[in-house]
Write a protein that holds these residues in place. Structure first.
Motif, PDB file in Angstrom:
ATOM      1  N   ALA A  32       0.839  -1.213   0.000  1.00  0.00           N
ATOM      2  CA  ALA A  32       0.000   0.000   0.000  1.00  0.00           C
ATOM      3  C   ALA A  32       0.870   1.258   0.000  1.00  0.00           C
ATOM      4  O   ALA A  32       0.593   2.212  -0.739  1.00  0.00           O
ATOM      5  CB  ALA A  32      -0.933  -0.008   1.203  1.00  0.00           C
ATOM      6  N   ALA A  33       1.925   1.261   0.801  1.00  0.00           N
ATOM      7  CA  ALA A  33       2.816   2.420   0.866  1.00  0.00           C
ATOM      8  C   ALA A  33       3.538   2.637  -0.464  1.00  0.00           C
ATOM      9  O   ALA A  33       3.693   3.779  -0.919  1.00  0.00           O
ATOM     10  CB  ALA A  33       3.819   2.250   1.998  1.00  0.00           C
ATOM     11  N   VAL A  34       3.959   1.559  -1.103  1.00  0.00           N
ATOM     12  CA  VAL A  34       4.628   1.670  -2.405  1.00  0.00           C
ATOM     13  C   VAL A  34       3.686   2.280  -3.432  1.00  0.00           C
ATOM     14  O   VAL A  34       4.095   3.147  -4.226  1.00  0.00           O
ATOM     15  CB  VAL A  34       5.144   0.289  -2.868  1.00  0.00           C
ATOM     16  N   LEU A  35       2.425   1.844  -3.441  1.00  0.00           N
ATOM     17  CA  LEU A  35       1.458   2.400  -4.378  1.00  0.00           C
ATOM     18  C   LEU A  35       1.244   3.894  -4.149  1.00  0.00           C
ATOM     19  O   LEU A  35       1.219   4.686  -5.097  1.00  0.00           O
ATOM     20  CB  LEU A  35       0.132   1.652  -4.274  1.00  0.00           C
ATOM     21  N   VAL A  36       1.109   4.291  -2.884  1.00  0.00           N
ATOM     22  CA  VAL A  36       0.908   5.703  -2.567  1.00  0.00           C
ATOM     23  C   VAL A  36       2.129   6.526  -2.973  1.00  0.00           C
ATOM     24  O   VAL A  36       1.998   7.582  -3.608  1.00  0.00           O
ATOM     25  CB  VAL A  36       0.585   5.889  -1.063  1.00  0.00           C
ATOM     26  N   VAL A  37       3.312   6.041  -2.652  1.00  0.00           N
ATOM     27  CA  VAL A  37       4.541   6.772  -2.993  1.00  0.00           C
ATOM     28  C   VAL A  37       4.693   6.880  -4.511  1.00  0.00           C
ATOM     29  O   VAL A  37       5.058   7.944  -5.031  1.00  0.00           O
ATOM     30  CB  VAL A  37       5.780   6.092  -2.358  1.00  0.00           C
ATOM     31  N   ALA A  38       4.404   5.818  -5.235  1.00  0.00           N
ATOM     32  CA  ALA A  38       4.521   5.856  -6.695  1.00  0.00           C
ATOM     33  C   ALA A  38       3.525   6.837  -7.310  1.00  0.00           C
ATOM     34  O   ALA A  38       3.875   7.578  -8.239  1.00  0.00           O
ATOM     35  CB  ALA A  38       4.320   4.457  -7.266  1.00  0.00           C
ATOM     36  N   ILE A  39       2.304   6.864  -6.784  1.00  0.00           N
ATOM     37  CA  ILE A  39       1.297   7.800  -7.305  1.00  0.00           C
ATOM     38  C   ILE A  39       1.709   9.241  -7.019  1.00  0.00           C
ATOM     39  O   ILE A  39       1.668  10.102  -7.910  1.00  0.00           O
ATOM     40  CB  ILE A  39      -0.096   7.484  -6.722  1.00  0.00           C
ATOM     41  N   LEU A  49      12.166   9.046  -8.356  1.00  0.00           N
ATOM     42  CA  LEU A  49      12.996   9.496  -7.239  1.00  0.00           C
ATOM     43  C   LEU A  49      12.451   9.078  -5.874  1.00  0.00           C
ATOM     44  O   LEU A  49      13.139   8.393  -5.107  1.00  0.00           O
ATOM     45  CB  LEU A  49      13.168  11.008  -7.283  1.00  0.00           C
ATOM     46  N   LEU A  50      11.228   9.470  -5.540  1.00  0.00           N
ATOM     47  CA  LEU A  50      10.665   9.121  -4.230  1.00  0.00           C
ATOM     48  C   LEU A  50      10.477   7.612  -4.090  1.00  0.00           C
ATOM     49  O   LEU A  50      10.673   7.047  -3.017  1.00  0.00           O
ATOM     50  CB  LEU A  50       9.325   9.828  -4.000  1.00  0.00           C
ATOM     51  N   TYR A  51      10.081   6.970  -5.167  1.00  0.00           N
ATOM     52  CA  TYR A  51       9.894   5.520  -5.178  1.00  0.00           C
ATOM     53  C   TYR A  51      11.194   4.802  -4.823  1.00  0.00           C
ATOM     54  O   TYR A  51      11.205   3.904  -3.975  1.00  0.00           O
ATOM     55  CB  TYR A  51       9.391   5.097  -6.561  1.00  0.00           C
ATOM     56  N   VAL A  52      12.291   5.200  -5.433  1.00  0.00           N
ATOM     57  CA  VAL A  52      13.592   4.579  -5.156  1.00  0.00           C
ATOM     58  C   VAL A  52      14.037   4.872  -3.727  1.00  0.00           C
ATOM     59  O   VAL A  52      14.554   3.984  -3.032  1.00  0.00           O
ATOM     60  CB  VAL A  52      14.650   5.052  -6.178  1.00  0.00           C
ATOM     61  N   LEU A  53      13.841   6.103  -3.258  1.00  0.00           N
ATOM     62  CA  LEU A  53      14.226   6.442  -1.884  1.00  0.00           C
ATOM     63  C   LEU A  53      13.441   5.605  -0.877  1.00  0.00           C
ATOM     64  O   LEU A  53      14.001   5.124   0.118  1.00  0.00           O
ATOM     65  CB  LEU A  53      14.014   7.931  -1.617  1.00  0.00           C
ATOM     66  N   TYR A  54      12.137   5.432  -1.132  1.00  0.00           N
ATOM     67  CA  TYR A  54      11.329   4.607  -0.232  1.00  0.00           C
ATOM     68  C   TYR A  54      11.793   3.152  -0.265  1.00  0.00           C
ATOM     69  O   TYR A  54      11.925   2.512   0.779  1.00  0.00           O
ATOM     70  CB  TYR A  54       9.843   4.698  -0.598  1.00  0.00           C
ATOM     71  N   ALA A  55      12.040   2.636  -1.447  1.00  0.00           N
ATOM     72  CA  ALA A  55      12.489   1.244  -1.582  1.00  0.00           C
ATOM     73  C   ALA A  55      13.804   1.027  -0.837  1.00  0.00           C
ATOM     74  O   ALA A  55      13.984   0.002  -0.173  1.00  0.00           O
ATOM     75  CB  ALA A  55      12.637   0.881  -3.055  1.00  0.00           C
TER      76      ALA A  55
END
Length: 116
Positions: A32-39, A49-55
């Motif tokens: 769920a967090a990955v989906l929100v960050v990607a959106i 950028l944000l997606y990679v930082l979160y991962a």
């Protein structure tokens, strides 16, 4: 939500055992967090950028949880590498993660279900 934050608190803890419920609830919350960050990343135009930082931020906690989950089934953390085998490795790893842990204490510690 505590399933997610408890894993993050044990950031690089590869010792001990983790229950199936802890593992799969973290996977669900993380998805769920990955989906929100990607959106959000797409909306503000900085993808990925944000997606990679979160991962990168959840890589070590997730790895530690997966190793502790394997410990609960009596397997070494090195069994994570089984997922690198094409086609069947990932399926085998999912089966290992879904397998019920040992009811008795094993070499990795006591049963986490009994720890309360």
């Amino acid at each position: 939500m505590h399933w997610y934050t408890d894993v993050l608190k044990r950031y690089i803890d590869f010792d001990g055992r983790s229950r199936r419920q802890e593992y799969w609830m973290f996977v669900l919350c993380n998805l769920a967090a990955v989906l929100v960050v990607a959106i959000v990343d797409n909306v503000i135009g900085t993808f990925p950028l944000l997606y990679v930082l979160y991962a990168l931020a959840v890589l070590l906690p997730g790895l530690g949880l997966a190793v502790r989950r394997l410990h609960d089934t009596g397997k070494s953390g090195w069994w994570m590498f089984i997922g690198l085998i094409p086609f069947v490795g990932g399926i085998w790893l999912i089966v290992l993660m879904a397998t019920e842990g040992h009811a008795q204490p094993n070499q990795y510690g006591p049963n986490p279900k009994l720890a309360g």
